[in-house]
Write a protein that holds these residues in place. Sequence first.
Motif, PDB file in Angstrom:
ATOM      1  N   LEU A   1      -3.334 -14.291  -0.239  1.00 54.40           N
ATOM      2  CA  LEU A   1      -4.566 -13.885   0.071  1.00 54.40           C
ATOM      3  C   LEU A   1      -5.483 -14.784  -0.939  1.00 54.40           C
ATOM      4  CD1 LEU A   1      -5.600 -11.503   1.499  1.00 54.40           C
ATOM      5  CD2 LEU A   1      -5.048  -9.952  -0.441  1.00 54.40           C
TER       6      LEU A   1
ATOM      7  N   THR B   1      -8.592 -16.696   1.390  1.00 54.54           N
ATOM      8  CA  THR B   1      -9.789 -16.168   0.826  1.00 54.54           C
ATOM      9  C   THR B   1     -10.676 -16.552   0.259  1.00 54.54           C
ATOM     10  OG1 THR B   1      -9.182 -14.167   1.357  1.00 54.54           O
ATOM     11  CG2 THR B   1     -10.892 -14.274   0.121  1.00 54.54           C
TER      12      THR B   1
ATOM     13  N   VAL C   1      -0.775  -7.736   6.482  1.00 53.93           N
ATOM     14  CA  VAL C   1      -2.199  -7.617   5.111  1.00 53.93           C
ATOM     15  C   VAL C   1      -2.657  -8.366   5.144  1.00 53.93           C
ATOM     16  CG1 VAL C   1      -2.428  -6.248   3.052  1.00 53.93           C
ATOM     17  CG2 VAL C   1      -0.855  -5.820   4.381  1.00 53.93           C
ATOM     18  N   ALA C   2      -2.282  -9.874   5.115  1.00 56.18           N
ATOM     19  CA  ALA C   2      -3.668 -11.060   4.600  1.00 56.18           C
ATOM     20  C   ALA C   2      -4.323 -11.499   5.554  1.00 56.18           C
ATOM     21  CB  ALA C   2      -2.467 -12.192   3.925  1.00 56.18           C
TER      22      ALA C   2
ATOM     23  N   VAL D   1      -6.914  -8.611   6.101  1.00 52.08           N
ATOM     24  CA  VAL D   1      -7.972  -8.974   4.981  1.00 52.08           C
ATOM     25  C   VAL D   1      -8.755 -10.545   5.658  1.00 52.08           C
ATOM     26  CG1 VAL D   1      -8.222  -9.342   2.503  1.00 52.08           C
ATOM     27  CG2 VAL D   1      -7.102  -8.034   3.883  1.00 52.08           C
TER      28      VAL D   1
ATOM     29  N   ALA E   1     -11.226 -10.333   8.383  1.00 48.62           N
ATOM     30  CA  ALA E   1     -12.557  -9.002   7.955  1.00 48.62           C
ATOM     31  C   ALA E   1     -13.342  -9.940   7.370  1.00 48.62           C
ATOM     32  CB  ALA E   1     -11.616  -7.752   7.230  1.00 48.62           C
ATOM     33  N   VAL E   2     -13.270 -10.566   6.256  1.00 52.07           N
ATOM     34  CA  VAL E   2     -13.809 -11.453   5.405  1.00 52.07           C
ATOM     35  C   VAL E   2     -14.961 -12.843   6.286  1.00 52.07           C
ATOM     36  CG1 VAL E   2     -13.439 -13.556   3.919  1.00 52.07           C
ATOM     37  CG2 VAL E   2     -12.969 -10.811   3.268  1.00 52.07           C
TER      38      VAL E   2
END
Length: 263
Positions: free
Chosen positions: A37, A41, A123-124, A127, A130-131
């Motif tokens: 993650l 990111t 999940v990763a 996220v 979304a970023v």
Amino acid sequence: MTVVEARRFPLVAESAVFAGRLMTRWRRNPLVPLQSLLFPTILLIVYYMLVSKSMTRLTGSDSLDTVVSMCALAGGMSGSLAAALSIPSERDNGLMSRFWMMPVHRASALTGTLLAEAARTVVATVVITAVGMMLGMRFHGGAAAALVFVAIPVLWVTVYATVVIVVALRFQSRAILTWFSTLSLGAVFGSSGVAPLELFPAWVRPVVQYQPMSATIEAMKNLARDGFAMRPLVLTAAWIVVIGAVVGTLAMRSYRAAAQSGG
């Protein structure tokens, strides 16, 4: 879940227990979730800050959707490699043998590991996506395209985790995982998603064009931009099915051999 349901579906229930075991370990020692993650990111944000304007001038697009696709895949694969570092220890200290002797379905430990990998990747990927959307990426193909966009890394990482398990079980040295990591991430960032195919040297173009990550990143990019492009989606599905069928059998054989060796 009732006792009756657990008895009717023992593999499902027991795999969930083994998956929960891994998730508890990751919560207590969060190297794996951070690897899957935090690394992608940060890579995505750095790209947006330093490279996106240059890419817009060169190609007319900031290629943000392409980079989100690559980061989701690279993050999930990195997490699988980090998780695999514990496999040689579990084999050598006899933990796998003890699992093998327990009165549970023989496949439950392996399927539980893959279930945990899939949950972590969901999940990763959500996220990271979304970023990417906060940075400006949009799904012009609608909600269905967004769901498939998230599903592709989950399927790929589940298959990739199976490959990593085979490598970790069949080789004594952990150094092989480091080399395998370099090869895997090289495939992600050495794909046609990074640059147009014509910019690669002529001798390497066929490799870049037909390696699995090129079709996968192309499919994810199209899902964000236009919707469902069938050719890259079919190629991606074919790679996942073929590799999964081959390494799934190898993983079961390798796990059985490691468990029966007695550590």
